[in-house]
Scaffold this motif. Structure first.
Motif, short mmCIF file in Angstrom:
data_model
loop_
_atom_site.label_atom_id
_atom_site.label_comp_id
_atom_site.label_asym_id
_atom_site.label_seq_id
_atom_site.Cartn_x
_atom_site.Cartn_y
_atom_site.Cartn_z
N ARG A 164 0.88 -1.17 0.00
CA ARG A 164 0.00 0.00 0.00
C ARG A 164 0.91 1.21 0.00
N GLU A 554 -5.04 -3.63 -6.37
CA GLU A 554 -5.00 -4.07 -4.98
C GLU A 554 -4.24 -3.07 -4.11
N ALA A 557 -6.62 -0.19 -3.59
CA ALA A 557 -7.69 -0.49 -2.63
C ALA A 557 -7.17 -0.45 -1.20
N ARG A 558 -5.99 -1.02 -0.96
CA ARG A 558 -5.41 -0.95 0.40
C ARG A 558 -5.17 0.50 0.81
N ARG A 563 -13.18 -1.55 0.62
CA ARG A 563 -13.43 -2.90 1.10
C ARG A 563 -13.68 -3.84 -0.07
N LEU A 564 -13.13 -5.02 0.04
CA LEU A 564 -13.31 -6.05 -0.98
C LEU A 564 -14.63 -6.78 -0.74
N TYR A 580 -5.78 -11.43 -1.81
CA TYR A 580 -6.17 -10.07 -1.43
C TYR A 580 -5.78 -9.74 0.01
N LEU A 583 -6.60 -6.44 2.60
CA LEU A 583 -7.79 -5.68 2.26
C LEU A 583 -8.90 -5.94 3.28
#
Length: 662
Positions: A164, A554, A557-558, A563-564, A580, A583
């Motif tokens: 991240r 990914e 998103a982090r 949220r996954l 993942y 996450l």
């Protein structure tokens, strides 16, 4: 769209090849004062990023300022030095920086370094590579790999990717320890590092200045549990501040909106085409026009190849009388003639054009869910900019023309969006009224954004910058071109230009990370922290995407805290030890839910490579890049999110699947 890009590329590559012979030897490496002395390498900038290449600056938010000289930067095949001016405006390095080092004979498996399939291992107490936040003492997650594109073992880069993004304005410490070769033997540390990390040196020693800066790094690492004994190499770097990353775009945005005041942006509708239902059952009207906005570029009208105009203080400024004409195109669905439609901006794909707003999937989204989509060329990364992109790959000095013109392109989109929702904007024209005078645009519910591919990669920055967009959909998205270019099938023709211009493979990795330092100002990588603060985005990912690497999504998103939605994949589908990893998740049976989210759409494509290479060739099957946007279920999920801010389950509690698009 890509075919058009390749046609322009092929013509331009001939010129590039004539100027830069592929057999030309790279210019001999200079060894000016200021090169990093710790590593056993002839590459001035390694390891990178590195605070050795910064200076104290009390005016900078971080207290540091990048301080490259032309001799430090990679030279192209003609021996041309790069102008470091654009880089030296930075008060630190990219928050998505890939760390680069050169360690001859390194074997990562024998070393036990965390691979892309097991990021959790990077946080093990005994991990051979440690990234440490100097302020908080937090260990930072990453994965490590050797450059799989390198053909010469002695020019193969060690690449360490943050899982991240690093925190803006923070300083990080890097420790490499107990590195091993394929036989399991511990590799000796570079002699210069051993000397600088050892006993205190006299002031007259050549390494004394470097030791003085290294010693606090070693002490802080030791407090963080990293024993100085056994270190192969250690260094530190500072991440650019929020102001350093977003300041240019936000400055031109704020100035343009201040000039605008309460008025609608200036525009002219140039054409209105009403389509009979037999010709187009989805779209009833196409509207095209010209938006006139202040230009902050340094050439009249801001053509390709221009950069931001700057004052003596280095900040962007508007040259009196300089304007930009942004052509736009809007698609009005038939449903708008019954109920006013919601206004939305559309972001086009790689080096594309505004006309992609008329693609079949965008028309379907408009008709099914009553959106009017408008688009303008994302200048800087539009079709007309292909020659400038190739020029940047030939000469590092030319690269600022790409992100800086992209920032003007974002401003153009911000003002087009304002024209869509302003009561006296587009909605106040006959072009956006039914024959009986009823409005076709509902200006009372704000502005939405939907973009795909490049429109997803750059779109996060637009969502962060626009005061009118609160929610956006980032389709087949990711961030950080420095991470994803090696992994994208789209980059193959441009890689050929880079091979000619910077034939040394280790230099290429440095060039990509130098690109990213200024690219941050024009793509989501530099604005991710803003998305995390006060914007909501829905990320749609195509598993095994050939064009936009899943790992880039990914990391995004982090970073933004998306949220996954789970289950994301069928069991056994991913090669990762913990798919993942890192996450936050939201189970499908807990939907609807608010906030940013990531949904994975699976078309059955094989998993992507575990190396920094594109998924090319028959082994990787169908490219699923276009599949999610052609799914009616995906469009329904997007529409509900854009109108309510809620993510709904459209896959019956199972992993989402999309049919392959021929």
């Amino acid at each position: 769209m890509l075919a058009r890009v390749l046609t322009v590329w092929a013509a331009t590559l001939g010129v590039a090849a004539a100027l830069l012979s592929p057999t030309a030897a790279a210019h001999p490496r200079q060894d000016p004062r200021g090169c990093e002395p710790l590593a056993s390498t002839t590459d001035c900038l390694l390891p990178f990023p590195n605070d050795w290449f910064t200076r104290a600056d009390p005016t900078a938010p971080t207290g540091r300022r990048v301080s490259f000289t032309a001799d430090m930067l990679p030279r192209n095949a003609t021996g041309t030095s790069a102008d470091p001016t654009a880089w030296n405006r930075s008060d630190g390095f990219s928050p998505g920086s890939t760390l680069i080092a050169q360690v001859p004979d390194l074997d990562l498996e024998a070393t036990g370094a965390a691979p892309i399939t097991d990021i959790a291992r990077s946080l093990d107490p005994s991990a051979p590579i440690v990234l440490l936040d100097a302020e908080t003492g937090e260990r930072w997650p990453y994965w490590a790999e050797l450059d799989a594109n390198a053909t010469a073992r002695d020019r193969r880069a060690l690449l360490i990717h943050p899982a991240r993004n690093f925190r803006e304005g923070h300083r990080y410490l890097v420790a490499l320890r107990r590195l091993r070769d394929a036989d399991g033997r511990v590799l000796p540390a570079p002699e210069a590092f051993r000397t600088a990390a050892g006993a205190r040196l006299p002031r007259t020693h050549p390494l004394y200045p470097r030791q003085r800066e290294l010693r606090p790094v070693l002490r802080r690492l030791e407090r963080g549990g990293v024993d100085p004994d056994g270190l192969h190499l250690a260094w530190d770097f500072t991440v650019a501040s929020a102001q350093g990353l977003t300041g240019d775009l936000f400055a031109i945005r704020d100035d343009a909106l201040r000039r605008l005041g309460t008025r609608a942006p200036t525009f002219t509708v140039t054409d209105v085409v009403d389509r009979p239902v037999e010709q187009d059952p989805l779209i009833a009207r196409e509207v095209t026009g010209r938006l006139t906005v202040p230009s902050y570029l340094d050439e009249p009208g801001g053509p390709p190849g221009s950069t931001l105009s700057r004052g003596p203080d280095g900040r962007p400024r508007h040259l009196p009388g300089n304007t930009q004409v942004a052509l736009f195109r809007c698609e009005v669905p038939r449903s708008a003639f019954t109920t006013p439609s919601r206004p939305a901006l559309y972001g086009h794909g790689l080096l594309g054009r505004r006309h992609e707003v008329a693609a079949a999937n965008v028309k379907a989204m408009a008709a099914e869910h009553n959106f009017t989509f408008c688009a303008t060329d994302w200048i800087g990364m539009a079709e007309e900019d292909v020659p400038s992109v190739i020029a940047a790959l030939r000469d590092l000095s030319r690269f600022p023309t790409v992100p800086e013109r992209s920032e003007q392109g974002m401003l153009n989109a911000v003002l087009l969006g304002r024209a869509m929702i302003h009561p006296r904007g587009l909605a106040d024209t006959a072009a956006f009224r039914a024959p009986d005078g009823r409005p076709l645009l509902d200006t009372g519910h704000g502005l939405a954004y939907d973009g795909n591919s490049q429109g997803g990669i750059l779109g996060g920055a637009l969502v962060a910058a626009s005061p009118d967009i609160r929610r956006g959909v980032l389709g087949v998205t990711g961030m950080n071109y420095g991470l994803l270019l090696n992994r994208s099938s789209d980059f193959a023709p441009f890689q050929q230009v880079l091979d000619v211009s910077y034939p040394d493979e280790l230099d290429q990795q440095l060039v990509l990370q130098l690109f990213q330092m200024v690219w941050d100002r024009g793509e989501t990588n530099g604005y991710a922290a803003r998305l995390a603060e006060d914007r909501q985005v829905l990320m749609h990912i195509a598993y095994g995407d050939h064009q936009v690497a899943n790992v880039a999504a990914e990391v995004e998103a982090r970073t933004i805290g998306a949220r996954l939605v789970t289950p994301a994949l069928r069991p056994g589908r991913s090669p990762d030890r913990t798919p993942y990893w890192g996450l936050r998740t939201v189970p499908a049976d807990r939907l609807p839910a608010g906030g940013s989210a990531m949904v994975v759409w699976d078309s059955g494509t094989p998993s992507p490579p575990l190396t920094n290479t594109p998924p090319s060739g028959p082994a990787y099957g169908h490219d699923p890049h276009a599949d999610p946007r052609h799914s009616a279920a995906a469009r329904q999920q997007k529409a509900v999110f854009l109108t309510t801010g809620k993510v709904i389950d459209v896959c019956g509690g199972l992993p989402c699947e999309a049919s392959p698009v021929p």
